[in-house]
Structure formats: C-alpha cells, structure tokens
Design a protein around this motif. Structure first.
Motif, PDB file in Angstrom:
ATOM      1  N   CYS A 278       0.849  -1.222  -0.074  1.00  6.79           N
ATOM      2  CA  CYS A 278       0.012   0.042   0.105  1.00  6.79           C
ATOM      3  C   CYS A 278       0.898   1.272  -0.073  1.00  6.79           C
ATOM      4  O   CYS A 278       1.735   1.383   0.833  1.00  6.79           O
ATOM      5  CB  CYS A 278      -0.887   0.072   1.294  1.00  6.79           C
ATOM      6  SG  CYS A 278      -1.975   1.606   1.400  1.00  6.79           S
ATOM      7  N   HIS A 286      -1.664  -4.772  -1.353  1.00  6.04           N
ATOM      8  CA  HIS A 286      -3.073  -4.847  -1.977  1.00  6.04           C
ATOM      9  C   HIS A 286      -2.789  -6.047  -2.918  1.00  6.04           C
ATOM     10  O   HIS A 286      -1.774  -5.955  -3.745  1.00  6.04           O
ATOM     11  CB  HIS A 286      -3.273  -3.337  -2.660  1.00  6.04           C
ATOM     12  CG  HIS A 286      -3.704  -2.220  -1.755  1.00  6.04           C
ATOM     13  ND1 HIS A 286      -5.109  -2.568  -1.154  1.00  6.04           N
ATOM     14  CD2 HIS A 286      -3.024  -1.313  -1.284  1.00  6.04           C
ATOM     15  CE1 HIS A 286      -5.142  -1.424  -0.357  1.00  6.04           C
ATOM     16  NE2 HIS A 286      -4.105  -0.432  -0.593  1.00  6.04           N
ATOM     17  N   CYS A 342      -9.346   2.050   1.529  1.00  2.00           N
ATOM     18  CA  CYS A 342      -7.921   1.974   2.076  1.00  2.00           C
ATOM     19  C   CYS A 342      -7.557   3.628   2.243  1.00  2.00           C
ATOM     20  O   CYS A 342      -8.131   4.541   1.373  1.00  2.00           O
ATOM     21  CB  CYS A 342      -6.724   1.369   1.233  1.00  2.00           C
ATOM     22  SG  CYS A 342      -5.382   1.458   2.216  1.00  2.00           S
ATOM     23  N   CYS A 344      -5.198   4.852   0.941  1.00  2.04           N
ATOM     24  CA  CYS A 344      -4.322   5.210  -0.220  1.00  2.04           C
ATOM     25  C   CYS A 344      -5.509   5.706  -1.272  1.00  2.04           C
ATOM     26  O   CYS A 344      -4.899   6.043  -2.354  1.00  2.04           O
ATOM     27  CB  CYS A 344      -3.527   4.219  -0.534  1.00  2.04           C
ATOM     28  SG  CYS A 344      -4.237   2.826  -1.173  1.00  2.04           S
TER      29      CYS A 344
HETATM   30 ZN   LIG Z   1      -3.856   1.389   0.687  1.00  7.78          ZN
END
Ligand SMILES: [Zn+2]
Length: 458
Positions: A278, A286, A342, A344
C-alpha cells in the motif's frame, strides 16, 4: 552525468480499465480508483471470458470441471466460488508427472506458447509453467502496476541483485522495468562487494532482491566500509519472503540504506505478480484485483475466514488464459483487512502484514499457532541480532521451538540478550522459547530466500 530529476511515466490516458485493462496507476480517472462493486463487475466479466476460452479446450480443467463445466452459468462471483472446486499444487504436479513434460493445463496448442518458467520445487516436484505472448504481456502489465505503486519513474536505474534463474519473477520484473524505459543492471554471479561497487558506479536508484539480501548487502557495506549514504538508492523493492511487510525488518534494512525505502510485493511462478505494498501504509499488501480473484479460506474447512482471522490465500488468475488457475490454493497465509476504502484511496483487498508465512510452515507449539513471520517480527526488534535460526524439535509428541541468535559486531550487553528475547516470545506468544547466543559468524547468510527454520526429526 546522471540527473536527479524524476519524471512520471505513463500518465493516465482515457479510462482503459473498464475495457479489460489494468486499473489506472494514478487513480485519477473519472473519480479515482474502482470501487469494490466495480472491481467485482470487472472480475465477473473477465471470469466469464476466461471460462469461455478454456472450456472445453483446456484438458486439465475440462476434466476437472466435468460435468459441471459444460453448464457453468455464472451470474455472480459467489456462484463461481460455490460451483468450481479448489485447485491444489498436488493435482497439478500429478497431472504434470502423468503427462510430461508440461501437464495438460494448456488452453492452446503447444506452438502457441513462447515462454517456460519453473517453480523452485522446495516442497514438491518443480512445476513448469508455459505462457503465450498474450499471457506474458498481461503479466508484465501487472508488474508495471506494482512499479507505479512503488513510485518508479523512467529515470530510475535498477539493479537486480541475483542470478536470473527459471523463476518467473526475475524475467517479468525485468520486462516491466524495460517497458517503463528504465536502466537495468543484471547483477548475477557477482560478489556482494562487487555489487555494491556497481550500485555506486552506475547511479542505481532501485534495488530488487529479497529482504534478507538487502539486509546482508547493507551489512557487507558496513564491513567493507562502503558508504551507502553516497549511493542514490531510494527504493529497495523486495519479495520472495515475508520480511518486507514486517516493521522491525523494514526499519533494520532502511537503517543500513540511508535515504532508501523498502517496498514489498509478492508473486509466484505459477500465478504471476500478485500484490504490492500500500503506497500510504507500509505493512499491508494490496492484491491486484484487476488480474486476480482472491479468496481467503480456513486451510482445514475450506470455508472463508472471518474478519481479522488468518487464512490461506486462494487465487483465480483472470489474465493468464494460456495456463490458468481456478481457485488455486497458494499455501500463503494472510490476514485480510475488512473491506473498505484504504487510506491510499484504493478499494482492492488489503492483506495486513503481507504474507505471514506458508500454511505448511505453520507449526503448532503447545497449542499455539506459530508461523515464520511472527518469529521474524520479534527477533528483528533487536538490533543486536545479526542473524538467527529456529530449531523445531519434532522428536517427541510435543513439538518444541528454540531460537539461536548471532550477535551483530560490537553489540553491547550481550549477556542479557537471550533473556530479553525469551521475555519477548513469552509476551507475544505466551510460550517459553529458549534462546541461545552463538559466536559471531556461525550462522549461514542467504542470497535468495532465507532458510532459517530447521526441523529436528531424529
Ligand atoms: Zn492502500
């Protein structure tokens, strides 16, 4: 003269991912990364196309899915996981041995295949895996996604610190790096000292190796008084074992390589590149869900694991039509994070702690499940430990675990080290794990996957 300017490559173009291409690297298309519902739609469409292509022309799966294969009507991913049985490594090996040299998991005539790779065979007979040019191109696409997530640009200069063997990972990474237009130095058959010199001389910015070797190379630099602060290395792209997602291991490596960040990912020869760190939260991987349909099951019951539980990763390769895997039991132990967006911005499945170990490496000691990642996490918190070895004594009904450690040069207060480690094991695992201190230089070092676990059986 090398320049310091970094420029991004492959800027996102018109939305390609809805048309069966990888997800956008920058996530800046039409509102960001695909949602979970969009991911599922893409997976279902690819799955239908895959099954249409492989049934009935792929003898392995035509046989395995018969008679249900002829009437597989997939209205959902859930229908697929309910209907299609798991594929095991054992089945594939048996098929290969019965049908040499490649087995029958081939969708096309043999002349359509252009590449052959081979697994290590550490736990079973090696598997040979063939790819068509089309399948190979998809594998390289997936590797490019990993490089994008790592923030690689065409100005990066790569060093591969290993000899190129038959595993798929070496070659697919090399092709992906070339596709981005990066400089590559293949550093096989060189001493560690010579590799360090080449890294400095060639202005290398990205090093690919196992976490164990990144650590070892950093130690050699200290020993040979090579100043890594002078190097331009900013990325240590690691795989092959779990350390890249273990905080204590990451920080040990990063301390040895000033200015560099560890970036973890994982893949397998028979599957391809599967996951990437990630970008916003190191310590989680991921899954590339544009290319794989992941499931996590309880190894014994084969049921999906509950939230926060550890289980075995099962993958369906959506892009590798020539030699596909449907619901393949990878043997990798993972802990899936609950499904949510997430930090991100991605919705792809996240595996907390990366690959925690192999299901066949997991041992039960006095009722406690212990896998290599847990021991690594505990030992690597101690900078005084240069190397370690785990002994599993299986001679009696009760398996016993003990650890030998080798001190780093010039470490102070070593006398108390075994006791402190034993306390850490007790606190983390509620187990008494005897720790022995060995003289410096007595444990082996590794260039590829480390083999730190030893079973005593007689
Ligand atoms: Zn992530």
């Amino acid at each position: 003269m090398l320049t310091e300017t970094a420029v991004p490559v492959s800027p996102p173009g018109p939305a390609p991912w809805g048309a069966g291409q990888p997800f956008p690297p920058g996530g800046s298309l039409a509102g960001g990364f695909p949602t979970h519902a969009e991911i599922k739609r893409i997976q279902l469409r690819k799955l239908r196309a895959l099954l249409d292509a492989i049934l009935p022309s792929n003898p392995f799966y035509a046989r395995k899915l018969s008679p249900s294969g002829s009437r597989l009507a997939l209205d959902s991913l859930e229908a697929y996981t309910r209907t299609v049985p798991l594929t095991t490594r054992h089945e594939l090996v048996r098929d290969r041995l019965a049908n040499p040299p490649y087995g029958t998991n081939l969708t096309f005539p043999l002349e359509a295949y252009v590449r052959c790779h081979q697994t290590s065979g550490t736990t079973t007979v090696p598997m040979r895996w063939l790819d068509t040019a089309e399948s190979w191109s998809r594998i390289v696409d997936n590797w490019v996604q990993i490089l994008h997530a790592a923030g690689v640009t065409k100005r990066d200069r790569f060093f591969f610190a290993f000899s190129f063997g038959p595993f798929l990972g070496f070659w697919s990474a090399l092709d992906a790096v070339h596709r981005l237009g990066c400089f590559c130095f293949p550093g096989g058959s060189m001493s560690s000292h010579a590799r360090l010199q080449a890294i400095l001389d060639n202005g290398i910015t990205a090093l690919c190796c196992t976490p164990t070797y990144a650590h070892h190379l950093g130690e050699i630099a200290q020993e040979k008084r090579v100043d890594l602060a002078r190097s331009r290395v900013r990325l240590l792209i690691v795989a092959g074992e779990g350390g890249g997602s273990i905080p204590a291991t990451r920080s040990r490596i990063e301390r040895l390589w000033p200015g560099a960040t560890v970036f973890d990912h994982h893949g397998m020869t028979e599957v391809g590149p599967v996951s990437y760190q990630c970008p916003a939260r190191p310590g989680a991987l991921h899954v590339l869900e544009s290319a794989y349909l992941p499931e996590v099951i309880t190894p014994h019951s084969e049921e999906p694991v509950g939230t926060g539980e550890t289980g075995e990763l099962v993958l369906t390769t959506l892009d590798r039509t020539g030699s596909p895997l449907l619901r393949y039991r990878t043997g990798d132990l993972v802990k899936p994070r609950p499904r949510s967006v997430c930090i991100c911005g991605r919705h792809e499945l996240a595996l907390e702690g990366g690959i925690l170990g192999r299901s066949d490496d997991m041992v039960v000691v006095r009722g406690v499940n212990v896998y290599p990642g847990v021991v690594e996490e505990i030992v690597r918190r101690y900078p005084e430990v240069a190397e370690y070895r785990v002994q599993l004594d299986c001679r009696n009904a009760m398996t016993e675990l003990s650890v030998e450690v080798e001190p780093a040069p010039a470490s102070p207060s070593l006398a108390a080290l075994p006791g402190r480690l034993e306390q850490s094991f007790q606190a983390a695992l509620n187990l008494r794990v005897p720790v022995t201190l060995l003289p410096p230089g007595s444990l082996p070092r590794f260039e590829m996957k480390a083999q730190r676990w030893v079973r005593v059986t007689e």
